[in-house]
Design a protein around this motif. Structure first.
Motif, mmCIF file in Angstrom:
data_model
loop_
_atom_site.group_PDB
_atom_site.id
_atom_site.type_symbol
_atom_site.label_atom_id
_atom_site.label_comp_id
_atom_site.label_asym_id
_atom_site.label_seq_id
_atom_site.Cartn_x
_atom_site.Cartn_y
_atom_site.Cartn_z
ATOM 1 N N ARG A 14 8.579 -2.938 8.925
ATOM 2 C CA ARG A 14 7.285 -2.584 8.400
ATOM 3 C C ARG A 14 6.336 -3.724 8.294
ATOM 4 O O ARG A 14 6.454 -4.786 7.959
ATOM 5 C CB ARG A 14 7.334 -2.166 6.776
ATOM 6 C CG ARG A 14 8.053 -0.433 6.460
ATOM 7 C CD ARG A 14 7.251 -0.040 5.588
ATOM 8 N NE ARG A 14 7.865 -0.489 4.139
ATOM 9 C CZ ARG A 14 7.631 0.367 2.923
ATOM 10 N NH1 ARG A 14 6.722 1.446 3.032
ATOM 11 N NH2 ARG A 14 8.047 -0.234 1.854
ATOM 12 N N GLU A 58 1.430 -1.127 6.749
ATOM 13 C CA GLU A 58 2.012 -0.227 6.419
ATOM 14 C C GLU A 58 2.755 -0.109 4.769
ATOM 15 O O GLU A 58 2.507 0.939 3.934
ATOM 16 C CB GLU A 58 3.210 0.169 7.300
ATOM 17 C CG GLU A 58 3.051 0.519 8.603
ATOM 18 C CD GLU A 58 4.199 0.666 9.450
ATOM 19 O OE1 GLU A 58 5.343 -0.081 8.960
ATOM 20 O OE2 GLU A 58 4.105 1.101 10.741
ATOM 21 N N ILE A 59 2.965 -1.598 4.465
ATOM 22 C CA ILE A 59 3.216 -1.839 3.069
ATOM 23 C C ILE A 59 2.040 -1.580 2.256
ATOM 24 O O ILE A 59 2.181 -1.034 1.143
ATOM 25 C CB ILE A 59 3.857 -3.175 2.963
ATOM 26 C CG1 ILE A 59 5.223 -3.319 3.623
ATOM 27 C CG2 ILE A 59 4.116 -3.333 1.390
ATOM 28 C CD1 ILE A 59 5.462 -4.564 3.647
ATOM 29 N N ASP A 87 -0.518 0.522 2.673
ATOM 30 C CA ASP A 87 -0.701 1.898 2.558
ATOM 31 C C ASP A 87 0.393 2.674 1.633
ATOM 32 O O ASP A 87 -0.165 3.374 0.895
ATOM 33 C CB ASP A 87 -0.566 2.963 4.193
ATOM 34 C CG ASP A 87 -1.655 2.410 4.981
ATOM 35 O OD1 ASP A 87 -1.512 2.339 6.319
ATOM 36 O OD2 ASP A 87 -2.670 2.090 4.344
ATOM 37 N N ALA A 88 1.459 2.228 1.685
ATOM 38 C CA ALA A 88 2.425 2.742 0.614
ATOM 39 C C ALA A 88 1.894 2.412 -0.687
ATOM 40 O O ALA A 88 2.234 3.172 -1.606
ATOM 41 C CB ALA A 88 3.807 1.949 1.091
ATOM 42 N N VAL A 89 1.595 1.279 -0.951
ATOM 43 C CA VAL A 89 1.386 0.641 -2.407
ATOM 44 C C VAL A 89 -0.080 1.483 -2.737
ATOM 45 O O VAL A 89 0.051 2.008 -3.756
ATOM 46 C CB VAL A 89 1.064 -0.887 -2.454
ATOM 47 C CG1 VAL A 89 0.517 -1.237 -3.663
ATOM 48 C CG2 VAL A 89 2.138 -1.673 -2.071
ATOM 49 N N ARG A 90 -0.738 1.671 -1.933
ATOM 50 C CA ARG A 90 -2.026 2.403 -2.183
ATOM 51 C C ARG A 90 -1.956 3.862 -2.673
ATOM 52 O O ARG A 90 -2.257 4.709 -3.285
ATOM 53 C CB ARG A 90 -3.217 2.500 -0.920
ATOM 54 C CG ARG A 90 -3.926 1.142 -1.004
ATOM 55 C CD ARG A 90 -4.732 1.259 0.210
ATOM 56 N NE ARG A 90 -5.801 0.140 0.427
ATOM 57 C CZ ARG A 90 -6.318 -0.281 1.419
ATOM 58 N NH1 ARG A 90 -6.231 0.520 2.596
ATOM 59 N NH2 ARG A 90 -6.983 -1.340 1.435
ATOM 60 N N GLY A 91 -0.731 4.340 -1.722
ATOM 61 C CA GLY A 91 -0.117 5.881 -2.051
ATOM 62 C C GLY A 91 0.733 6.008 -3.163
ATOM 63 O O GLY A 91 1.216 7.132 -3.502
ATOM 64 N N ASP A 100 3.505 3.797 -4.287
ATOM 65 C CA ASP A 100 4.697 3.230 -4.193
ATOM 66 C C ASP A 100 4.505 1.589 -4.583
ATOM 67 O O ASP A 100 4.470 0.841 -3.651
ATOM 68 C CB ASP A 100 5.209 3.390 -2.571
ATOM 69 C CG ASP A 100 6.614 2.651 -2.870
ATOM 70 O OD1 ASP A 100 7.216 2.626 -1.650
ATOM 71 O OD2 ASP A 100 7.081 2.384 -3.591
ATOM 72 N N ALA A 146 6.853 -1.087 -3.451
ATOM 73 C CA ALA A 146 6.430 -1.725 -1.997
ATOM 74 C C ALA A 146 5.848 -3.085 -1.881
ATOM 75 O O ALA A 146 6.167 -3.871 -1.212
ATOM 76 C CB ALA A 146 5.679 -0.566 -1.082
#
Lengths: 260, 198
Positions: free
Chosen positions: B6, B10-11, B13-17, B19, B22
């Motif tokens: 990753r 990408e990480i 984006d995952a945190v913003r989503g 997660d 992440a």
């Protein structure tokens, strides 16, 4: 891309720096970061201003009030005491609010004068006697009743020390600073190390005073002003050395520290 | 476990989503380099660890404002650099020890005296401790504007372009400051040139 290094020495410096070991964070680093995040906001120990200001504001206000009273001239009587009875300002048993001047009738020798004459209030004469057997007025603070009679006395609010001689001198001002020789040498651009015969010069800053004086790496400073030096040498207050004896490649050299 | 495939973006984006776990990958990836960078800049291990943690916390709460036009590492190093500069300024204001009153008339910028950090480094058994201390002191004697780019380039190994981006300077200015910083260090590190050759 351009040239990476302008000289071979630059390249060597870069290599020396690159050879430094890498330190690692402690094992609980992640946990601490997460706990700070969980606290809800960045925990900046450097955000000290508002808490300190909130605590200091009342103290500053009290200090300002205290300074105001201290700086008042001696003849000034605080306003809270001004209303206390005094010889000049108020005469006992005379109430100006209820006083009505009495028209003279038959009290004067000249009866042909039809003008109204004002007589003094009956209880007032030129001499003022303070009745001591009557109850005192309400205590308004800042001094006794007798103090208000003597207007030459300075009356100050309680708790204010107006005698500056009583203020203790900060102790640190009497204590001279002790400076180790290593720090003195650092200030003139010398990185040094103690040896059995003196202080060895490890390196000299290019634009520092030591370089201008002629000190070089690997010199051993044997004495300053004819006094032997070692790692434990220190100076009280200001350093004012005039000459330095240095051993360079086995030969003694005198260095004049007073050179500009 | 961190997924090495990753990318940083990408990480993020995952945190913003949502997660949040992440973000642990970000910490794992950069905690070492950021701590090392701050340690080499400040020459104080505890302070370096504290500011490194603060850097990650600030990045976390500022993720919404992060733009992907530049690398995430640049963003993280920039925050760490700003914290380090603020710490240096705070030290100067506190005036830990000032000996500059002893000597006057020096042309070079006054060097602030800082008490040596005598604490034991985490992995010092195989390290030439004295040599490292001398080099660390030499770096600490540099003015801020040379120290930052020198540490980023020669200690951390960033490219000139990355250093310029982190410090928000032009490329020419960055190269010039690095060259000047190396020149200032030359006199202090000459001993190691000779010893390296032996």
């Amino acid at each position: 891309m351009g040239i990476e290094f302008e000289s071979k020495d630059e390249q060597r410096v870069s290599q020396v720096l690159a050879s430094l070991s890498h330190v690692e964070p402690p094992g609980d680093f992640d946990v601490r970061v997460r706990s700070r995040i969980a606290a809800g906001k960045p925990l900046s120990p450097r955000s000290w201003f508002w808490p300190v200001f909130a605590g200091a504001a009342p103290l500053l206000l009290l200090g300002a009030v205290g300074v105001y009273f201290i700086t008042q001239p001696e003849s000034t009587v605080p306003s809270g005491i001004a209303s206390a009875p005094s010889i000049e300002q108020e005469k006992p048993s005379f109430d100006p609010a209820n006083y009505e001047p009495e028209v003279a009738t038959g009290n004067t020798t000249d009866t042909s004068n039809a003008e109204k004459m004002i007589v003094k209030p009956p209880d007032v004469d030129n001499k003022m006697v303070v009745p001591t057997d009557q109850p005192r007025g309400p205590n308004i603070g800042g001094g006794s009743y007798e103090d208000t009679v003597d207007v030459k006395k300075t009356i100050t609010p309680r708790g204010i020390n107006v005698n500056p001689r009583m203020m203790p001198k900060p102790r640190d001002f009497d204590t001279p600073t002790v400076i180790p020789i290593k720090d003195v040498l650092t200030q003139i651009g010398v990185d040094s190390q103690g040896t059995s015969t003196g202080m060895k010069v490890v390196s000299v800053t290019v634009n520092g005073a030591a370089n201008r004086l002629g000190l070089k790496a690997n010199d051993v400073i044997e004495s300053i002003d004819d006094k032997p030096v070692n790692e434990k040498t220190s100076y009280k207050g200001k350093f004012a050395g005039k000459k330095m004896r240095v051993i360079r490649e086995g030969k003694p050299i005198e260095i004049d520290l007073s050179k500009p | 476990m961190a997924d090495p495939k990753r990318t940083d973006h990408e990480i993020v984006d995952a945190v913003r989503g949502g997660d949040e776990a992440a973000f642990g990958e970000i910490i794992e990836r950069y905690r070492g380099p950021i701590t090392n960078f701050l340690y080499r800049f400040l020459n104080d291990y505890e302070e370096a660890v504290d500011l490194a943690q603060e850097s990650f916390v600030r990045v976390y709460f500022a993720l919404d404002r992060y733009h992907k036009e530049y690398a995430f590492s640049t963003y993280l190093y920039r925050i760490a650099s700003n914290l380090a500069i603020s710490e240096l300024r705070r030290r100067k204001r506190r005036r830990l020890v000032s000996l500059t009153g002893l000597f006057g008339g020096e042309d070079e910028q006054d060097v602030e005296f800082q008490p040596p950090d005598t604490r034991v480094l985490p992995e010092d058994e195989t390290i030439d401790k004295e040599r490292e201390q001398v080099i660390a002191k030499a770096i600490a004697s540099l003015p801020d504007k040379y120290r930052l780019p020198i540490v980023l380039r020669d200690v951390q190994g960033h490219s000139y372009e990355e250093v310029a981006s982190i410090l928000e300077l032009g490329l020419g200015t960055t190269k010039s400051r690095i060259s000047r910083g190396r020149g200032l260090l030359k006199g202090k590190l000459e001993t190691y040139f000779v010893s390296d050759g032996n």
